[in-house]
Write a protein that holds these residues in place. Structure first.
Motif, PDB file in Angstrom:
ATOM      1  N   ALA A   1       0.840  -1.207   0.000  1.00 22.06           N
ATOM      2  CA  ALA A   1       0.000   0.000   0.000  1.00 22.06           C
ATOM      3  C   ALA A   1       0.874   1.255   0.000  1.00 22.06           C
ATOM      4  N   LYS A   2       1.946   1.239   0.779  1.00 24.83           N
ATOM      5  CA  LYS A   2       2.870   2.376   0.859  1.00 24.83           C
ATOM      6  C   LYS A   2       3.526   2.611  -0.505  1.00 24.83           C
ATOM      7  N   LEU A   3       3.936   1.535  -1.156  1.00 27.48           N
ATOM      8  CA  LEU A   3       4.580   1.669  -2.467  1.00 27.48           C
ATOM      9  C   LEU A   3       3.592   2.176  -3.527  1.00 27.48           C
ATOM     10  N   LYS A   4       2.353   1.724  -3.444  1.00 27.00           N
ATOM     11  CA  LYS A   4       1.331   2.215  -4.377  1.00 27.00           C
ATOM     12  C   LYS A   4       1.081   3.699  -4.141  1.00 27.00           C
ATOM     13  N   GLN A   5       1.097   4.087  -2.872  1.00 25.50           N
ATOM     14  CA  GLN A   5       0.919   5.492  -2.503  1.00 25.50           C
ATOM     15  C   GLN A   5       2.057   6.340  -3.099  1.00 25.50           C
ATOM     16  N   MET A   6       3.229   5.732  -3.203  1.00 27.52           N
ATOM     17  CA  MET A   6       4.386   6.411  -3.794  1.00 27.52           C
ATOM     18  C   MET A   6       4.361   6.336  -5.326  1.00 27.52           C
ATOM     19  N   ARG A   7       3.297   5.741  -5.853  1.00 20.83           N
ATOM     20  CA  ARG A   7       3.074   5.604  -7.298  1.00 20.83           C
ATOM     21  C   ARG A   7       4.130   4.761  -8.004  1.00 20.83           C
ATOM     22  N   MET A   8       4.528   3.703  -7.330  1.00 21.20           N
ATOM     23  CA  MET A   8       5.487   2.775  -7.934  1.00 21.20           C
ATOM     24  C   MET A   8       4.720   1.807  -8.842  1.00 21.20           C
ATOM     25  N   ILE A   9       5.356   1.387  -9.935  1.00 18.67           N
ATOM     26  CA  ILE A   9       4.701   0.454 -10.854  1.00 18.67           C
ATOM     27  C   ILE A   9       4.788  -0.959 -10.284  1.00 18.67           C
ATOM     28  N   PRO A  10       3.881  -1.858 -10.684  1.00 17.61           N
ATOM     29  CA  PRO A  10       3.854  -3.222 -10.120  1.00 17.61           C
ATOM     30  C   PRO A  10       5.199  -3.955 -10.150  1.00 17.61           C
ATOM     31  N   GLU A  11       5.951  -3.809 -11.264  1.00 15.97           N
ATOM     32  CA  GLU A  11       7.251  -4.488 -11.363  1.00 15.97           C
ATOM     33  C   GLU A  11       8.211  -3.979 -10.288  1.00 15.97           C
ATOM     34  N   ALA A  12       8.201  -2.675 -10.062  1.00 19.65           N
ATOM     35  CA  ALA A  12       9.074  -2.075  -9.042  1.00 19.65           C
ATOM     36  C   ALA A  12       8.634  -2.536  -7.646  1.00 19.65           C
ATOM     37  N   ILE A  13       7.319  -2.593  -7.433  1.00 19.77           N
ATOM     38  CA  ILE A  13       6.794  -3.047  -6.139  1.00 19.77           C
ATOM     39  C   ILE A  13       7.290  -4.459  -5.849  1.00 19.77           C
ATOM     40  N   ASP A  14       7.169  -5.343  -6.838  1.00 20.27           N
ATOM     41  CA  ASP A  14       7.629  -6.729  -6.666  1.00 20.27           C
ATOM     42  C   ASP A  14       9.119  -6.779  -6.348  1.00 20.27           C
TER      43      ASP A  14
END
Length: 157
Positions: A32-45
């Motif tokens: 959720a924090k990474l999505k809030q930072m607008r990271m793309i799914p590949e970066a989140i993984d």
């Protein structure tokens, strides 16, 4: 936090290492924090993988810490702890491991103290109302119904 800037993977990784080092986190919170930072799914993984590999993120450790904290500080019962962990998508194995952190003797002692303290604060004189108020209070906090009703029978005669 400034939402207009994009973070590089390195920046986001460093930020999340600090976020996880500050207190135990579950995967759901980190994602959720990474999505809030607008990271793309590949970066989140990639970042989540790094955090797990470097032991910043460990769901079993999170679950154990969560269970201990909610029991010791908030006096939650097992049901509430299990429900909260399930909402965070914690596996059954890790939930079982977390509940093992709570000593049965201390668990029952805590229920006894909590029930007596709450009963003292219930001003109703009607026995049924006293029972209902105590039951509602303990059940809301996640104590198992059979334990709650046994305790009420013991305390309110």
């Amino acid at each position: 936090m400034d939402y207009s800037t994009n973070h590089t993977i390195t920046e986001a990784t460093k930020k999340l290492e600090g976020y996880c080092a500050y207190q135990e986190r579950c995967h759901k919170d980190v994602i959720a924090k990474l999505k809030q930072m607008r990271m793309i799914p590949e970066a989140i993984d990639q970042i989540v993988g790094h955090l797990i590999q470097e032991n910043y993120l460990n769901e079993e450790r999170f679950a154990q810490s969560f269970a201990r904290g909610k029991f010791n500080i908030k006096k939650w019962g097992r049901n509430r702890i299990v429900n909260e962990l399930r909402q965070r998508h914690i596996s059954s194995y890790n939930i079982k491991s977390a509940l093992a952190e709570i000593d049965d003797h201390i668990y029952l002692e805590t229920l006894d103290n909590l029930a007596k303290k709450r009963l003292d604060s219930i001003k109703d004189t009607d026995i049924q109302k006293r029972r209902r108020k105590l039951a509602d209070y303990l059940l809301y906090r996640g104590w198992e119904s059979h334990l709650v009703y046994d305790k009420i029978t013991e305390l309110i005669k």
